[in-house]
Design a protein around this motif. Structure first.
Motif, mmCIF file in Angstrom:
data_model
loop_
_atom_site.group_PDB
_atom_site.id
_atom_site.type_symbol
_atom_site.label_atom_id
_atom_site.label_comp_id
_atom_site.label_asym_id
_atom_site.label_seq_id
_atom_site.Cartn_x
_atom_site.Cartn_y
_atom_site.Cartn_z
ATOM 1 N N GLY A 139 11.142 21.467 11.861
ATOM 2 C CA GLY A 139 10.166 21.991 12.066
ATOM 3 C C GLY A 139 9.477 22.064 10.306
ATOM 4 O O GLY A 139 10.180 21.332 9.398
ATOM 5 N N THR A 140 8.688 22.381 10.911
ATOM 6 C CA THR A 140 6.928 22.360 9.362
ATOM 7 C C THR A 140 7.292 23.312 8.105
ATOM 8 O O THR A 140 6.986 23.641 7.601
ATOM 9 N N VAL A 141 8.529 24.635 8.775
ATOM 10 C CA VAL A 141 8.554 25.408 7.253
ATOM 11 C C VAL A 141 9.818 24.897 6.354
ATOM 12 O O VAL A 141 9.565 25.793 5.367
ATOM 13 N N THR A 147 0.910 -1.531 -0.640
ATOM 14 C CA THR A 147 0.157 0.322 0.209
ATOM 15 C C THR A 147 1.168 1.408 0.456
ATOM 16 O O THR A 147 -0.014 2.214 -0.386
ATOM 17 N N GLN A 148 2.117 1.158 0.403
ATOM 18 C CA GLN A 148 2.898 2.304 0.016
ATOM 19 C C GLN A 148 4.422 1.660 -0.448
ATOM 20 O O GLN A 148 5.391 1.192 -0.235
ATOM 21 N N GLU A 155 8.119 8.471 2.795
ATOM 22 C CA GLU A 155 7.286 7.333 1.557
ATOM 23 C C GLU A 155 6.088 8.058 1.289
ATOM 24 O O GLU A 155 5.233 8.605 1.909
ATOM 25 N N THR A 156 5.332 7.470 -0.011
ATOM 26 C CA THR A 156 4.419 7.944 -0.345
ATOM 27 C C THR A 156 2.986 6.768 -0.699
ATOM 28 O O THR A 156 3.657 5.468 -1.044
ATOM 29 N N SER A 157 2.058 6.857 -1.405
ATOM 30 C CA SER A 157 1.619 6.011 -2.286
ATOM 31 C C SER A 157 2.192 5.468 -4.042
ATOM 32 O O SER A 157 3.064 6.159 -3.949
ATOM 33 N N GLY A 199 0.118 17.422 0.413
ATOM 34 C CA GLY A 199 -0.589 16.024 1.110
ATOM 35 C C GLY A 199 -0.123 14.694 0.575
ATOM 36 O O GLY A 199 -0.530 14.104 0.735
ATOM 37 N N LEU A 200 1.532 15.182 0.064
ATOM 38 C CA LEU A 200 2.325 13.524 -0.011
ATOM 39 C C LEU A 200 2.180 12.871 0.027
ATOM 40 O O LEU A 200 2.188 11.714 0.925
ATOM 41 N N THR A 201 2.923 13.002 1.714
ATOM 42 C CA THR A 201 4.058 12.541 2.488
ATOM 43 C C THR A 201 3.484 12.093 3.994
ATOM 44 O O THR A 201 2.795 13.553 4.218
ATOM 45 N N TYR A 202 3.443 11.862 4.940
ATOM 46 C CA TYR A 202 3.361 12.072 6.366
ATOM 47 C C TYR A 202 4.835 12.768 6.537
ATOM 48 O O TYR A 202 5.063 13.572 7.435
ATOM 49 N N ARG A 203 5.739 12.163 6.634
ATOM 50 C CA ARG A 203 6.882 12.022 6.756
ATOM 51 C C ARG A 203 7.735 12.552 5.771
ATOM 52 O O ARG A 203 8.608 11.408 5.321
ATOM 53 N N GLN A 252 4.322 17.958 2.196
ATOM 54 C CA GLN A 252 3.400 17.046 3.014
ATOM 55 C C GLN A 252 2.133 18.582 2.862
ATOM 56 O O GLN A 252 0.516 18.478 3.168
ATOM 57 N N LEU A 253 2.544 19.662 3.678
ATOM 58 C CA LEU A 253 1.708 21.015 3.744
ATOM 59 C C LEU A 253 0.795 20.784 2.413
ATOM 60 O O LEU A 253 -0.640 21.214 2.229
#
Lengths: 503, 485
Positions: free
Chosen positions: A327-329, A292-293, A375-377, A341-345, A337-338
């Motif tokens: 950081g998320t920046v 799945t990933q 990791e991504t779909s 939305g392709l990956t969680y990390r 991600q932001l």
């Protein structure tokens, strides 16, 4: 308090510019804070030497009745000869698990557990550490057990056999784990199959582990040469050092036989060249795998410097932070991600190794990597990889805007106090300086050097140390690239068409 | 953001028996007029303050058909407010309302409503994803993360001590006035997180399935905090808002600060910032929480998996408590674990070894608990050998060999562990918050005292009462490569 009321109060203040104690500013940026610059704690007074010259760093902290003692040796996988894959780790693990001195494995476990203490031994690429974590009242016995494990391991045959069984089971499971497969194959493509970084445990190398092999490795490589001890917690420094001297002060340095033979396996005088920003087998590689990933890694060999204070080194620290700091920046997180939305990390690291005049000289330094992992779909691997490529290229092409550099700098500096936040961390960090040949002053100039890095210097360092077109992109479990995939052409132009990894 | 079990936090203990030389670790507790609780542990000299707030309510309160909602809301709380995350709220607000209407239509029809993409693009120009974390990062804050568990949801930040007021500003702002932006994107990220978690452990999917079968359909713990893929995909912004309004009320929130901040300063800032949150009215109902959970269904399962062959044997026990059987079962897990413990000695390294690894865990949550033994097969060992090996071990313990020296060892380890857990400020903050949300932080010290008093006969009693063969569930996983051999 409502905002309106807060503003009304502000307006009522008779002295312009001053703010009432009760006001809540409209925006967080309007909050004013007392200035604060973190100063690393001074190293003076923390360093001791045992009779044999073994350095010991002690940071007392009476807050809790606990003590940590770490013995670190500059020994690891890199000291393995060809065919000895996994021997360094096995030796370390079995010092702890195979009994020591008068005690068989069960007696040793019983005694450590009865103290409420923990002793662990492990080994990685370039170091082996033994860690004692004990209540203060059990420290004395704990140290004796630690010394016994270090100097007189028994490598019990039955325990070794059991550990080998478990290693064989682990090896089978590794083939099932997409991340392990990605790691192994990516390193092989980046460093080449002959590099020590590409060595992996095999059924054959496990079969070769026996009591003699472990004892030989222990005898040959474990010595006080280049070793260091870090201690912290509920101790009196003088008393502890005196006790350590009794137990470890007679530990002999190994004769430098390995060095007499020249550089060890797999590393040559061309190490500087090895660290050039390229992979041995650049290109776009794939491994089919249902799931799945999908996972991918992009990058090449890491950088190598002569000095910890090389300006490019500071610039690359900022560059890595800009590309993918925690950081998320950061750029990769913002986009992958932001925005999409392709990956969680995303996980990026850039090894910036230094060949220093340390005790362990240049043994297999410069064997690091620059790597972006995510990791991504399965459907999104091309899109995600093309974002990574674009962002790496952008660092070579455009200067990074000042505000982005400022954020990255702030983020790096903000993490500095965490490195020193407890006695254990301080002792460990200063001991690590000595192990790595990193001057303690590194921490004193850290802030100043980061402040001095310019946008031009970052771009210059990017051009010298990043090579997107000579990278390995390895995708495990991705769907076959399709023409409608966003970024397909750019990826193909840079890295060629995707090829399956053979073998 | 990570999903974790609550038990790990609660099995921790603050020591009431620490030596006189230790600083006082007793938190200062105060409650605002609106019901929000604060615990402050002052630790002078630390450059960063570990700031955690926890809300009572996690995946167990996901309504039927909305499994995963609590976790999605946790993510959405990083999308900002009317102030943070937007370039122009006045312009954004009506567009956002329109987008939500179109999105709702699209989900209900199963096809994108016309105009949805256009509105989304216009919103993208106005919104600033990541702005919330950006404010913190630029101020030098770290460790910005959140955790959805079964019974509670926790949000953490490590803030430079001189900037602690920023934490009060940011956290009260999002509790007061959150705006759930980027809804569709966040659902995708949540799905990625779920897949990554499952993929990172090949047995992960099976444990989710086992949980569902063990607790039984409709039980609050039957789904993991990650939820259900299809149900998450159908969630609407309105669902998230109603979860937020029912759950994120000040009287359900506990905030904990550990670091260089005085209780007086914390109280002053708490009143000024969090005092703005409205006290819930008497008639505002809290989300449904069953006082008594339904009895687990307890089904056994067998499957194939890309993992080591293994079994998990599960026995139903009791909810979390800092006394009685719950603590005796925690101590029993301690007796079985560690290198001198029974599982390692008998099953992993003994003459008759069958296991690659073996461990025991007493999982206790607010509504219910279970005792689990997990055994991974050693080389050449067939799956059917594992459960009988455990049964034999249990018989030997019952045959009177739970020795006092073993209990002494466990007590000593528990005490030293409780000190270790005080070393990390963030860990202390999480543990205090989790315990306070479930009934009071003092449970942590009470738990340790109770554990010290557990005797061999207590262990026999709980083994007799709970570890009953007829009433257990077993998950058996065979490594795919071994199937058909």
């Amino acid at each position: 308090m409502s905002r309106v009321l807060a503003l009304a109060l502000l307006a009522a203040v008779p002295f312009p510019g001053s703010v009432t104690a009760q006001a809540i500013p409209e925006r967080p940026e309007d909050l004013r804070f007392a200035p604060s610059v973190f100063e690393p704690p001074p190293v003076s007074g923390l360093r001791f030497e045992l009779g044999n010259g073994l350095p010991v760093y002690v940071v007392p902290d009476r807050g809790l009745p606990l003590v940590d003692v770490v013995v670190a040796l500059p020994v690891g996988d890199r000291n393995e000869a060809a065919g000895e894959d996994g021997l360094a780790s096995m030796t370390a693990a079995m010092t702890r698990r195979g009994g020591a001195g008068e005690s068989g494995p069960d007696e040793l476990d019983d005694e450590i557990d009865a103290l409420g203490a923990r002793i662990q031994a492990s080994s990685s690429w370039g170091r082996t550490v033994l860690v004692l974590d004990s209540g203060a009242e059990s420290l004395d016995r704990g140290l004796e057990l630690l010394a016994s494990i270090l100097f007189e391991p028994r490598f019990d045959d039955a325990r070794l056999e059991q550990a080998k069984e478990n290693l064989r089971v682990s090896l089978l499971a590794e083939a099932d784990d997409p991340r392990a497969v990605l790691e192994r194959e990516w390193l092989r493509l980046v460093h080449g199959p002959a590099s020590p970084r590409s060595r992996r445990l095999t059924q054959a190398s496990i079969a070769a582990f026996d009591r003699d092999a472990l004892a030989r490795f222990h005898r040959r490589h474990w010595s006080s040469r280049g070793a260091v001890i870090a201690a912290s917690g509920d101790v009196d420094a003088e008393a502890l050092v005196a006790r350590l001297d009794e137990l470890f002060g007679g530990w002999k340095p190994r004769p430098p036989e390995a060095d007499a033979k020249g550089l060890p396996q797999g590393l040559s005088a061309e190490s500087a060249e090895q660290a050039a920003p390229a992979a041995v087998s650049p290109g776009w590689w794939t491994i089919d795998r249902p799931g799945t990933q999908a996972a991918l890694a992009f990058g090449h060999r890491g950088a190598l410097f002569d000095s910890w204070d090389d300006p490019d080194r500071w610039a690359l620290m900022l560059l890595t932070e800009i590309l993918d700091g925690p950081g998320t920046v950061s750029r990769l997180r913002s986009r992958l991600q932001l925005e999409e939305g392709l990956t969680y990390r995303v996980l990026t690291h850039f090894d910036l190794d230094v060949i220093a005049a340390a005790a362990d000289s240049d043994r297999n330094r410069g064997m690091g990597e620059f790597r972006v992992f995510l990791e991504t779909s399965p459907e999104s691997t091309v899109a995600a990889a093309s974002v990574v490529l674009e962002e790496v290229r952008r660092l070579l092409r455009d200067e990074v805007p000042e505000n982005e550099i400022a954020t990255a700098r702030q983020s790096l500096l903000a993490r500095l106090p965490l490195l020193f936040d407890r006695a254990e961390a301080i002792a460990g960090l200063y001991a690590e300086d000595e192990l790595l040949g990193r001057p303690h002053e590194y921490w004193a100039v850290y802030r100043e050097r980061l402040l001095a890095v310019t946008a031009a210097a970052i771009r210059e360092a990017a051009r010298r140390f990043l090579a997107p077109e000579r990278s390995v992109l390895l995708v495990v479990g991705g769907r076959k690239a399709a023409t409608r995939d966003r970024g397909l052409d750019a990826l193909r132009d840079a890295l060629g068409a995707p090829r399956p990894v053979s073998g | 953001m990570k999903l974790t079990g609550l038990a790990a936090f609660l099995l921790a203990a603050l020591s009431s028996t620490a030596t006189a030389a230790s600083p006082s670790l007793e938190p200062t507790r105060f409650v605002l007029d609106n019901g929000m609780t604060f615990l402050v542990v002052e630790r002078p000299g630390r450059p960063l303050v570990a700031a955690v707030w926890t809300v009572r309510g996690g995946s167990a309160s996901d309504p039927p058909g909305h499994r995963g909602l609590a976790h999605v809301v946790e993510h959405l709380l990083y999308a900002g407010s009317r102030t943070i995350g937007t370039r122009d709220w006045e312009e954004e607000a009506p567009l956002l309302r329109r987008w939500e209407r179109l999105y709702e239509q699209s989900v209900k029809r199963g096809a994108a409503a016309s105009g949805l993409d256009g509105v989304e693009q216009r919103l993208a120009a106005l919104q600033r994803p990541g702005a919330y974390a950006g404010v913190y990062t630029r101020a030098g804050a770290l460790g910005i993360d959140a955790f959805t568990r079964h019974d509670a949801t926790a949000f953490q930040t490590l803030v430079p001590r001189e900037k602690i007021e920023l934490w009060f500003w940011m956290e009260s702002d999002r509790l007061l006035d959150p705006v759930f932006r980027g809804f569709r994107r966040e659902l995708a990220v949540v799905e990625q997180e779920r897949l990554q978690r499952i993929d990172s452990s090949p047995a992960g999917t099976w444990f989710d399935i086992f949980d569902a079968a063990y607790w039984g359909a409709g039980h609050p713990y039957a789904h993991s905090p990650g939820g259900d893929r299809l149900e998450v995909a159908r969630l609407l912004p309105a669902d998230a808002r109603s979860h937020f309004e029912a759950t994120y009320r000040p009287d359900r929130v506990v905030a904990v600060l550990v670091g260089d901040v005085s209780p007086a300063r914390a109280r002053e800032l708490a009143k000024r910032y969090f005092g703005r949150l409205k006290r819930p009215g008497r008639r505002e109902a809290a989300p449904a929480e069953s006082a008594v959970a339904p009895t687990p269904a307890l089904e056994s399962l067998e499957g194939l998996c890309d993992c080591r062959s293994q079994v998990e044997i599960r026995y139903r026990t009791v909810p979390f408590a800092a006394a009685g059987d719950a603590v005796a079962l925690d101590v029993l897990a301690g007796l079985l674990n560690s290198r001198s413990g029974r599982l390692y000695r008998d099953l992993v390294v003994g003459e008759d070894r069958v296991a690659f690894a073996a461990s025991a865990e007493h999982v206790t949550r607010q509504l219910d608990g279970y005792f689990a033994v997990r055994i991974e097969a050693g080389e050449g060992v067939e799956l059917p050998e594992l459960t009988p090996a455990w049964d034999g071990l249990l018989e030997r313990i019952l045959a009177g060999s739970a020795v006092d020296s073993e209990l002494d060892r466990v007590r000593r380890q528990l005490l030293t562990d409780s000190w270790r857990q005080l070393e990390q400020d963030a860990g202390v903050a999480h543990r205090l918050a989790a315990a306070e949300v479930l009934g009071g932080w003092r449970q942590l010290t009470e738990w340790l005292d109770a554990a010290a008093g557990v005797s061999a006969s207590d262990l026999e009693r709980v083994i007799d009462r709970y570890l009953v063969t007829a009433d257990r569930a077993v998950l058996s996983l065979t490594r795919s490569g071994d199937a058909g051999r």
